[in-house]
Design an enzyme around this catalytic site. Structure first.
Site, short mmCIF file in Angstrom:
data_model
loop_
_atom_site.label_atom_id
_atom_site.label_comp_id
_atom_site.label_asym_id
_atom_site.label_seq_id
_atom_site.Cartn_x
_atom_site.Cartn_y
_atom_site.Cartn_z
N HIS A 133 97.52 15.21 104.93
CA HIS A 133 97.48 14.25 106.04
C HIS A 133 97.27 12.86 105.43
O HIS A 133 96.54 12.72 104.44
CB HIS A 133 96.30 14.53 106.97
CG HIS A 133 96.49 15.75 107.81
ND1 HIS A 133 97.23 15.75 108.96
CD2 HIS A 133 96.03 17.01 107.66
CE1 HIS A 133 97.22 16.97 109.49
NE2 HIS A 133 96.50 17.75 108.73
N LYS B 222 95.85 20.24 89.39
CA LYS B 222 96.65 19.62 88.31
C LYS B 222 97.57 20.67 87.68
O LYS B 222 97.31 21.87 87.81
CB LYS B 222 95.71 19.07 87.23
CG LYS B 222 94.85 17.92 87.72
CD LYS B 222 94.16 17.22 86.55
CE LYS B 222 93.53 15.92 86.99
NZ LYS B 222 92.46 16.10 87.98
N LYS C 230 90.89 30.34 79.22
CA LYS C 230 91.41 30.88 77.97
C LYS C 230 92.94 30.81 77.95
O LYS C 230 93.54 30.42 78.96
CB LYS C 230 90.91 32.30 77.71
CG LYS C 230 91.25 33.36 78.71
CD LYS C 230 90.38 34.59 78.39
CE LYS C 230 91.02 35.85 78.85
NZ LYS C 230 90.13 37.02 78.71
C1 LIG Z 1 91.58 35.46 86.18
C2 LIG Z 1 91.21 36.85 85.73
C3 LIG Z 1 92.42 37.78 85.84
C4 LIG Z 1 90.82 36.70 84.26
O1 LIG Z 1 90.45 37.93 83.73
P1 LIG Z 1 90.08 38.01 82.16
O2 LIG Z 1 91.26 37.58 81.35
O3 LIG Z 1 89.55 39.38 81.91
O4 LIG Z 1 88.96 36.88 81.99
P2 LIG Z 1 87.46 36.99 81.52
O5 LIG Z 1 86.73 37.99 82.35
O6 LIG Z 1 87.47 37.19 80.04
O7 LIG Z 1 86.89 35.55 81.89
C5 LIG Z 1 86.97 34.44 81.03
C6 LIG Z 1 85.98 33.39 81.53
O8 LIG Z 1 86.43 32.88 82.78
C7 LIG Z 1 85.49 33.11 83.83
N1 LIG Z 1 86.23 33.53 85.01
C8 LIG Z 1 87.16 34.52 85.07
N2 LIG Z 1 87.68 34.61 86.31
C9 LIG Z 1 87.08 33.67 87.05
C10 LIG Z 1 87.20 33.28 88.42
N3 LIG Z 1 88.07 33.87 89.22
N4 LIG Z 1 86.46 32.25 88.84
C11 LIG Z 1 85.58 31.62 88.00
N5 LIG Z 1 85.42 31.96 86.69
C12 LIG Z 1 86.16 32.97 86.23
C13 LIG Z 1 84.60 34.24 83.29
O9 LIG Z 1 83.31 34.21 83.85
C14 LIG Z 1 84.59 33.93 81.82
O10 LIG Z 1 83.69 32.86 81.58
P3 LIG Z 1 82.85 32.78 80.19
O11 LIG Z 1 83.88 32.61 79.10
O12 LIG Z 1 82.01 31.55 80.41
O13 LIG Z 1 82.10 34.05 80.09
C15 LIG Z 1 90.09 37.49 86.57
O14 LIG Z 1 88.82 36.98 86.22
C16 LIG Z 1 90.29 37.37 88.08
O15 LIG Z 1 90.08 36.33 88.70
N6 LIG Z 1 90.72 38.50 88.66
C17 LIG Z 1 90.98 38.60 90.08
C18 LIG Z 1 92.07 39.64 90.29
C19 LIG Z 1 92.62 39.61 91.69
O16 LIG Z 1 92.56 38.66 92.43
N7 LIG Z 1 93.17 40.72 92.05
C20 LIG Z 1 93.76 40.88 93.38
C21 LIG Z 1 95.00 41.65 93.32
S1 LIG Z 1 96.35 40.72 92.62
#
Ligand SMILES: CC(C)(COP(=O)(O)OP(=O)(O)OC[C@H]1O[C@@H](n2cnc3c(N)ncnc32)[C@H](O)[C@@H]1OP(=O)(O)O)[C@@H](O)C(=O)NCCC(=O)NCCS
Length: 192
Positions: A100, A154, A171
């Site tokens: 908006h 971004k 990562k």
């Molecule tokens: C994004 C995602 C896939 C990453 O998984 P991963 O590669 O195993 O990542 P990690 O668990 O190693 O996390 C890395 C860092 O990011 C942080 N982090 C991961 N996901 C996060 C999220 N959604 N929000 C905030 N922080 C997050 C972790 O706490 C970790 O922090 P640290 O390095 O300070 O310890 C996962 O965390 C996620 O969000 N999964 C949701 C899956 C989903 O929505 N499924 C629905 C069906 S599609």
């Protein structure tokens, strides 16, 4: 001809408001997905092959969905958005392309109209996790993962994992380099 096409699009949009409530794509012989994809082809700019359109989702006519991509349960895709190929989407993802207007303080914001739409581009092989929110004008690079609940304001570099609000890179899944022949090569991240 354009008039006829617009009417067809409007009718398909109305029909979609009904078929979107058919069962999820993995139930009842996938009949819900079949109808949703059929009608979506009459609404969206392009719907590729092997696409999954989940129940309860909402999108506009300027959506492009590449081959083998999916729209998750109750996702909202508002305005001009391009999804590349193999894009995976969890439930309740929201993609905005327009704000908006809010530059004046002497006129209520609800009467200032809208800013121009800024298209969102999601490259190939991206995973948008549950309840991620993508803001106007963002481009998400190939192979990236947008964590659950992330608010992306971004552009996201290719093969990144981003999370949080505002989303930042937590990562990397790999990197893109150019070999001696000038061809782009993707290298997986070396394990710790
Ligand atoms: C994004 C995602 C896939 C990453 O998984 P991963 O590669 O195993 O990542 P990690 O668990 O190693 O996390 C890395 C860092 O990011 C942080 N982090 C991961 N996901 C996060 C999220 N959604 N929000 C905030 N922080 C997050 C972790 O706490 C970790 O922090 P640290 O390095 O300070 O310890 C996962 O965390 C996620 O969000 N999964 C949701 C899956 C989903 O929505 N499924 C629905 C069906 S599609």
């Amino acid at each position: 001809m354009t008039k006829v096409r617009n009417v067809v699009k409007e009718v398909c949009f109305l029909l979609f408001q009904v078929v979107k409530y058919l069962p999820p794509s993995d139930q009842c012989l996938r009949i819900g997905n079949w109808f949703r994809v059929l009608i979506a082809r009459g609404v969206a700019s392009h719907v590729g092959k092997g696409v999954v359109i989940e129940m309860g989702c909402h999108f506009h006519r300027d959506l492009v969905i590449g081959d083998y991509s999916g729209i998750g349960i109750r996702c909202k895709i508002l305005g001009p958005v391009t999804l590349g190929r193999y894009v995976m989407m969890g439930p309740e993802v929201v993609i905005h392309t327009q704000n908006h207007r809010h530059d004046r303080v002497d006129v209520p914001m609800c009467q200032q109209g809208f800013e121009e739409a800024r298209p969102v581009l999601i490259d190939d092989d991206v995973w948008l996790c549950e309840r991620a929110i993508i803001l106007p004008g963002v481009r998400i690079g190939r192979g990236s993962i947008i964590g659950a609940g992330a608010v992306v304001s971004k552009d996201v570099p290719a093969f990144s994992v981003v999370a949080g609000n505002p989303a930042s890179v937590v990562k990397s899944r790999g990197m893109v380099t150019v070999n001696a022949r000038g061809i782009q090569v993707v290298q997986a991240r070396t394990r710790r």
